[in-house]
Scaffold this active site. Sequence first.
Site, mmCIF file in Angstrom:
data_model
loop_
_atom_site.group_PDB
_atom_site.id
_atom_site.type_symbol
_atom_site.label_atom_id
_atom_site.label_comp_id
_atom_site.label_asym_id
_atom_site.label_seq_id
_atom_site.Cartn_x
_atom_site.Cartn_y
_atom_site.Cartn_z
ATOM 1 N N LYS B 77 -9.696 36.559 49.341
ATOM 2 C CA LYS B 77 -9.250 37.884 48.878
ATOM 3 C C LYS B 77 -9.708 38.948 49.872
ATOM 4 C CE LYS B 77 -9.245 40.914 44.779
ATOM 5 N NZ LYS B 77 -9.727 41.106 43.391
ATOM 6 N N SER B 157 -6.254 42.147 39.681
ATOM 7 C CA SER B 157 -6.040 42.586 41.047
ATOM 8 C C SER B 157 -5.922 41.449 42.065
ATOM 9 C CB SER B 157 -7.181 43.507 41.478
ATOM 10 O OG SER B 157 -8.410 42.793 41.566
ATOM 11 N N SER B 181 -9.532 40.547 36.651
ATOM 12 C CA SER B 181 -8.771 40.356 37.896
ATOM 13 C C SER B 181 -8.751 38.939 38.451
ATOM 14 C CB SER B 181 -9.300 41.290 38.981
ATOM 15 O OG SER B 181 -8.907 42.614 38.720
#
Lengths: 96, 491
Positions: B77, B157, B181
């Site tokens: 990420k 997210s 998320s």
Amino acid sequence: MSLDPATVRRIARLARIRVDEAQVTQMQAELNAILGWIEQLNEVNVDGVAPMAGGSQGMAQRLRVDAVTDGGMADQVLANAPDRAGAFYAVPKVVE
Amino acid sequence: MLTDLTLAEARAGLRAGRFSSRELTLAFLGAIEALNPRLNAFITVTAERALAQADAADAALARGEHAALTGIPLAIKDLYCTAGVRTTAGSRILAPFVPSYESTVSANLLRDGAVFLGKANMDEFAMGSSNMTSAYGAVTNPWTRRGDNRALVPGGSSGGSAAAVAARLALGATATDTGGSIRQPASFCGIAGIKPTYGRCSRWGVVAFASSLDHPGPLARTVEDCAILLGSMAGFDPKDSTSADIAVPDFAAACARGVKGLRIGVPREYRSDGMAPEIEALWRQGLDWLRAEGAEIVDVSLPHTRYGLATYYIVAPAEASSNLARYDGVRFGARTEGHDLIELYENTRAEGFGSEVKRRVMIGTYVLSAGYYDAYYLRAQKVRALILKDFTDVFQQVDALLTPTAPTAAFAQGERMDDPITMYLNDVFTVPANLSGVPGLSVPAGLDAQGLPLGLQVLGRHFDEETVFAVGAAIERAAGFPALPSIRAGA
């Protein structure tokens, strides 16, 4: 509590975010909707409840020895600076 | 196809010499090249680095050395700082940022031999539930509704991480979970993901959103793969003062434990009136599966559940407004010039932040400002204490809780974008675990009427991820979730 345009401008100033006049009305509406929604917390009886700060449960925050453990890497620290002058960050003139 | 293997299968194949890490890595790089233009799951692809890491892994394997992840290709990420590789946090303001250091969690993965394919797309500063707030464009969910080709959101997210794993562009991914998320995108993309206990994974080098709520964790296609990844990611880190000095158990072994004799709680407050019948049915099905495996199902109450979201939307913006003060256009990141220093700050932040980030920084600034601190922030901290107490009380009675992960399946890009609060409601079932710090795992358990995946969430006691994995793996075995996304490598 409802925010007026002057308060929206003051918060933007505190947050160091430029807000154009045209954006103030929209932001005011959005922020008021969110603040109105979170006011539901006023229903909760919190008498005598100790506020919870931080995420670690039941673990004391550690303190480390007050000693230098890192450093001496000015070039690495400055490597991402948008502007620099020698070993310093450069900003617009602050003092006349 | 190599890209169809689970992480555990790929690891066994590498160790047995059935294929090399270079072959495996090339397969994933090829899949990324073919599908990333459609999915936009990666912001940055580091093909050359990945191949160099794969070659090093192959050399290690040839010497008979294998660590937990030797030669395993992963997506990272773009919130994790990676030395020498641009790290954007999904924001324009970090577009030029190349860290000189590696986050502790990604360094742990490298220590264990992992191969990094690139940096995964995400909502800006992890603020969002749809990946629509990324400055690098929306991510497309590899799943589509039956008979409807509209692009769906992957959740957020960690939308890029979840889409990459679901579409078989990586064997697993790092992600972070501040309000859901990891778990909500896992549910939307039909994969597994765990938010471990607060303190289990170091936050050092992970771009901060809300420090008391931010949890690094993994996404993967199976519960066992998540357990393997978490085993490498977790561990004490003196550089994070909230990192827990607690031994990391064998999470993967816990997946095989079964649930016989466990007490599983069903929190009645999670059963909202508006819940989609198919989600309620899946939830009941999950409980039946656990009962059939020998667990005892117990009705329980978490009375302050309904105040979780409002509490979160005070605490998280407050912390964000402090954390994001560092983006000043002076020390790192993008700068927009101004006539004086204040104007430089204001222009930099107006240009560099997207509208959701600005909104949250403004809310946070307001609730912390003089005269309002007690009414908002202090009160929210007290309600947060009550939410934590709900969990500590309930875990006296039961070993784990089972709930739906999200109130809906994935929605279309552009849907639910009119009103920030509607978007916030996505996190209603996931936020309490962030406020309380308890571990939570999402496991794919079924499909809705339109053929979209739905996840169930397992919550456990602080630092008892092992039970969470045991319950999650039992549901995974019972569900036998066979469905595949329409967009995937080799399809």
